[in-house]
Design an enzyme around this catalytic site. Structure first.
Site, PDB file in Angstrom:
ATOM      1  N   ASP A 195       0.877  -1.178   0.000  1.00  0.00           N
ATOM      2  CA  ASP A 195       0.000   0.000   0.000  1.00  0.00           C
ATOM      3  C   ASP A 195       0.909   1.221   0.000  1.00  0.00           C
ATOM      4  O   ASP A 195       1.679   1.405   0.949  1.00  0.00           O
ATOM      5  CB  ASP A 195      -0.887   0.000   1.255  1.00  0.00           C
ATOM      6  CG  ASP A 195      -1.996   1.038   1.187  1.00  0.00           C
ATOM      7  OD1 ASP A 195      -3.146   0.694   1.476  1.00  0.00           O
ATOM      8  OD2 ASP A 195      -1.700   2.219   0.847  1.00  0.00           O
TER       9      ASP A 195
ATOM     10  N   ALA B 214     -12.648  -5.794  -5.167  1.00  0.00           N
ATOM     11  CA  ALA B 214     -12.531  -4.336  -5.020  1.00  0.00           C
ATOM     12  C   ALA B 214     -13.466  -3.634  -6.003  1.00  0.00           C
ATOM     13  O   ALA B 214     -14.580  -3.238  -5.649  1.00  0.00           O
ATOM     14  CB  ALA B 214     -11.092  -3.913  -5.222  1.00  0.00           C
TER      15      ALA B 214
ATOM     16  N   GLU C  52     -20.688  -3.811 -14.948  1.00  0.00           N
ATOM     17  CA  GLU C  52     -21.828  -4.309 -14.166  1.00  0.00           C
ATOM     18  C   GLU C  52     -23.053  -3.454 -14.499  1.00  0.00           C
ATOM     19  O   GLU C  52     -22.901  -2.252 -14.699  1.00  0.00           O
ATOM     20  CB  GLU C  52     -21.538  -4.175 -12.660  1.00  0.00           C
ATOM     21  CG  GLU C  52     -20.514  -5.157 -12.155  1.00  0.00           C
ATOM     22  CD  GLU C  52     -20.236  -4.985 -10.666  1.00  0.00           C
ATOM     23  OE1 GLU C  52     -21.127  -4.560  -9.917  1.00  0.00           O
ATOM     24  OE2 GLU C  52     -19.114  -5.294 -10.251  1.00  0.00           O
TER      25      GLU C  52
ATOM     26  N   HIS D 116     -21.225  -9.245  -7.045  1.00  0.00           N
ATOM     27  CA  HIS D 116     -20.982  -8.048  -6.222  1.00  0.00           C
ATOM     28  C   HIS D 116     -21.762  -8.112  -4.894  1.00  0.00           C
ATOM     29  O   HIS D 116     -22.615  -7.262  -4.621  1.00  0.00           O
ATOM     30  CB  HIS D 116     -21.353  -6.780  -7.009  1.00  0.00           C
ATOM     31  CG  HIS D 116     -20.640  -5.556  -6.474  1.00  0.00           C
ATOM     32  ND1 HIS D 116     -20.303  -4.488  -7.262  1.00  0.00           N
ATOM     33  CD2 HIS D 116     -20.206  -5.228  -5.226  1.00  0.00           C
ATOM     34  CE1 HIS D 116     -19.708  -3.568  -6.533  1.00  0.00           C
ATOM     35  NE2 HIS D 116     -19.636  -3.987  -5.285  1.00  0.00           N
TER      36      HIS D 116
ATOM     37  N   GLY E  65     -20.146  -8.484  -1.814  1.00  0.00           N
ATOM     38  CA  GLY E  65     -19.204  -8.331  -0.686  1.00  0.00           C
ATOM     39  C   GLY E  65     -19.859  -7.791   0.566  1.00  0.00           C
ATOM     40  O   GLY E  65     -19.609  -8.266   1.672  1.00  0.00           O
TER      41      GLY E  65
HETATM   42  P1  NAD Z   1      -9.756   1.969   2.180  1.00  0.00           P
HETATM   43  O1  NAD Z   1      -9.763   3.362   1.665  1.00  0.00           O
HETATM   44  O2  NAD Z   1      -9.861   1.741   3.649  1.00  0.00           O
HETATM   45  O3  NAD Z   1      -8.459   1.190   1.664  1.00  0.00           O
HETATM   46  C1  NAD Z   1      -7.990   1.266   0.352  1.00  0.00           C
HETATM   47  C2  NAD Z   1      -6.474   1.280   0.430  1.00  0.00           C
HETATM   48  O4  NAD Z   1      -5.948   1.168  -0.879  1.00  0.00           O
HETATM   49  C3  NAD Z   1      -5.892   2.573   1.017  1.00  0.00           C
HETATM   50  O5  NAD Z   1      -5.121   2.273   2.174  1.00  0.00           O
HETATM   51  C4  NAD Z   1      -5.040   3.153  -0.107  1.00  0.00           C
HETATM   52  O6  NAD Z   1      -3.866   3.747   0.378  1.00  0.00           O
HETATM   53  C5  NAD Z   1      -4.746   1.922  -0.919  1.00  0.00           C
HETATM   54  N1  NAD Z   1      -4.411   2.156  -2.317  1.00  0.00           N
HETATM   55  C6  NAD Z   1      -4.891   3.100  -3.147  1.00  0.00           C
HETATM   56  N2  NAD Z   1      -4.366   2.931  -4.381  1.00  0.00           N
HETATM   57  C7  NAD Z   1      -3.554   1.855  -4.302  1.00  0.00           C
HETATM   58  C8  NAD Z   1      -2.725   1.170  -5.243  1.00  0.00           C
HETATM   59  N3  NAD Z   1      -2.661   1.545  -6.516  1.00  0.00           N
HETATM   60  N4  NAD Z   1      -2.012   0.098  -4.825  1.00  0.00           N
HETATM   61  C9  NAD Z   1      -2.087  -0.315  -3.540  1.00  0.00           C
HETATM   62  N5  NAD Z   1      -2.844   0.297  -2.599  1.00  0.00           N
HETATM   63  C10 NAD Z   1      -3.563   1.366  -2.987  1.00  0.00           C
HETATM   64  O7  NAD Z   1     -10.953   1.235   1.417  1.00  0.00           O
HETATM   65  P2  NAD Z   1     -11.668  -0.128   1.851  1.00  0.00           P
HETATM   66  O8  NAD Z   1     -12.819   0.189   2.719  1.00  0.00           O
HETATM   67  O9  NAD Z   1     -10.645  -1.085   2.315  1.00  0.00           O
HETATM   68  O10 NAD Z   1     -12.254  -0.569   0.422  1.00  0.00           O
HETATM   69  C11 NAD Z   1     -11.401  -1.036  -0.607  1.00  0.00           C
HETATM   70  C12 NAD Z   1     -12.201  -1.192  -1.892  1.00  0.00           C
HETATM   71  O11 NAD Z   1     -13.128  -2.264  -1.722  1.00  0.00           O
HETATM   72  C13 NAD Z   1     -13.053   0.030  -2.202  1.00  0.00           C
HETATM   73  O12 NAD Z   1     -12.455   0.796  -3.178  1.00  0.00           O
HETATM   74  C14 NAD Z   1     -14.369  -0.514  -2.706  1.00  0.00           C
HETATM   75  O13 NAD Z   1     -14.512  -0.201  -4.065  1.00  0.00           O
HETATM   76  C15 NAD Z   1     -14.256  -2.019  -2.537  1.00  0.00           C
HETATM   77  N6  NAD Z   1     -15.452  -2.572  -1.894  1.00  0.00           N
HETATM   78  C16 NAD Z   1     -16.050  -3.639  -2.478  1.00  0.00           C
HETATM   79  C17 NAD Z   1     -17.190  -4.178  -1.895  1.00  0.00           C
HETATM   80  C18 NAD Z   1     -17.879  -5.368  -2.500  1.00  0.00           C
HETATM   81  O14 NAD Z   1     -19.077  -5.522  -2.328  1.00  0.00           O
HETATM   82  N7  NAD Z   1     -17.166  -6.231  -3.191  1.00  0.00           N
HETATM   83  C19 NAD Z   1     -17.737  -3.621  -0.717  1.00  0.00           C
HETATM   84  C20 NAD Z   1     -17.078  -2.543  -0.140  1.00  0.00           C
HETATM   85  C21 NAD Z   1     -15.927  -2.021  -0.747  1.00  0.00           C
END
Ligand code: NAD
Length: 318
Positions: free
Chosen positions: A176, A244, A274, A292, A294
């Site tokens: 990260d 993600a 989607e 989707h 999650g």
């Molecule tokens: P978060 O903001 O807590 O964590 C995301 C992390 O990614 C951050 O720490 C950031 O520094 C890091 N990051 C950004 N760009 C990066 C890169 N290129 N390489 C490596 N790290 C990088 O977010 P979260 O709550 O952990 O959510 C993560 C993702 O999960 C969200 O973007 C969301 O789209 C997805 N999500 C999916 C579902 C689902 O139903 N599948 C549900 C909730 C969230």
């Protein structure tokens, strides 16, 4: 005050809002009819999940709207900057679903380590006549214990996934660019076990991981975080999970990597385009797929509903 929860909201959220005097409408209005509906019903708060889009047209043409709320994390279906420029409040519920997404990732990891998803597809069709053939087909499982899990994006969901993975005996490697170290607390039998995980660079993670799971937002430039160059650096037979966003992994590069056996199995909860994912992904027998879901647990939806309700009530009480 009227709230339109266009993609639904939990009963606990509705009840909290109604107790504070709001009228909550949970009818789903089609995207094309939203502007008319909001204006005719003088909706002040529009709540969405990932399905409904709140773009400039709604923001410009619906002057009654004061709050746009997203149940969940990703705000890619809302023109957030534009809404805030126009003085609207935009809220989301970033922490409510982390636990549930992490659990789904573990479900997929167990699934793709034993090919359970493909067995579930074939046993109903051929289990009665070809039991032994299927038994042989699915006899090449591996254990999670002792394997390296590379977590790309070590925020809320990434760290929650790390907790489960450590509990399953996996080694966690994290990347990260904005986090150097995370303190992970595992709660086991009423004891707290603390594990510090320092992040590494992306190449180190790609080279060492047996499994890779992505937990990053969609990059602003729209470029996938994992494409053909990144696949080349991975171990042969690596297994990959994307819960993600569709597009964080280049889907064509993934299909190619499966064809060349660079990737042995993948699991996807999110897709480009989607709600119409590519058929090549849906029909691939090396990919475990969910639509989707999650955050789609009773517990997460409950937390999302009450968190949205609290934020709306606070806004009107200010
Ligand atoms: P978060 O903001 O807590 O964590 C995301 C992390 O990614 C951050 O720490 C950031 O520094 C890091 N990051 C950004 N760009 C990066 C890169 N290129 N390489 C490596 N790290 C990088 O977010 P979260 O709550 O952990 O959510 C993560 C993702 O999960 C969200 O973007 C969301 O789209 C997805 N999500 C999916 C579902 C689902 O139903 N599948 C549900 C909730 C969230």
């Amino acid at each position: 005050m009227k709230i339109l929860a266009n993609d639904g909201i939990s009963k606990s959220g509705i009840s909290k809002l109604e107790k504070s005097g709001f009228k909550v409408i949970t009818d789903h209005v089609n995207q094309n009819d939203l502007i008319k509906y909001i204006n005719e019903n003088k909706i002040e708060v529009i709540l969405v999940r990932s399905a409904t889009e709140v773009r400039k047209d709604i923001i410009d043409q619906c002057s009654s709207i004061k709050i746009i709320g997203r149940g969940g994390v990703g705000m890619d279906n809302i023109d957030v900057d534009y809404a805030e420029e126009k003085g609207l409040k935009v809220i989301n519920t970033p922490a409510s679903s982390s636990q549930s997404v992490a659990e789904l990732v573990m479900a997929h990891l167990f699934n793709i380590s034993r090919n359970v998803f493909d067995s579930n597809r074939n046993m109903p069709k051929n289990g009665e006549t070809e039991f032994k053939v299927l038994k042989k087909k699915y006899a090449k499982g591996i254990e999670l214990r002792g394997k390296n899990l590379g977590i790309i994006g070590f925020g809320r969901i990434g760290q929650n996934t790390a907790k489960y993975a450590l509990g399953a005996g996996m080694n966690v490697i994290a990347y990260d660019p904005f986090i150097d170290e995370a303190k992970i607390e595992l709660s086991i039998a009423e004891q707290i076990i603390k594990v510090n995980i320092s992040t590494t660079n992306i190449n180190d993670l790609l080279e060492k991981s047996d499994f890779i799971s992505l937990h990053v937002p969609m990059p602003k430039d729209g470029k996938p975080v994992i494409g053909s160059e990144e696949f080349k650096k991975m171990k042969d037979g690596v297994r990959l999970v994307n819960a993600a966003r569709g597009g964080v992994v280049d889907e064509n590069a993934l299909i190619d990597a499966i064809k060349t056996e660079k990737v042995s199995f993948a699991a996807l909860d999110v897709f480009v385009g989607e709600p119409k994912p590519s058929k090549d992904l849906l029909l691939n027998d090396k990919i475990s797929i969910t639509p989707h879901i999650g955050a789609a647990t009773l517990e997460a939806q409950d937390r999302i509903g009450t968190e949205l309700a609290d934020k709306i009530i606070n806004f009107y009480n200010q």
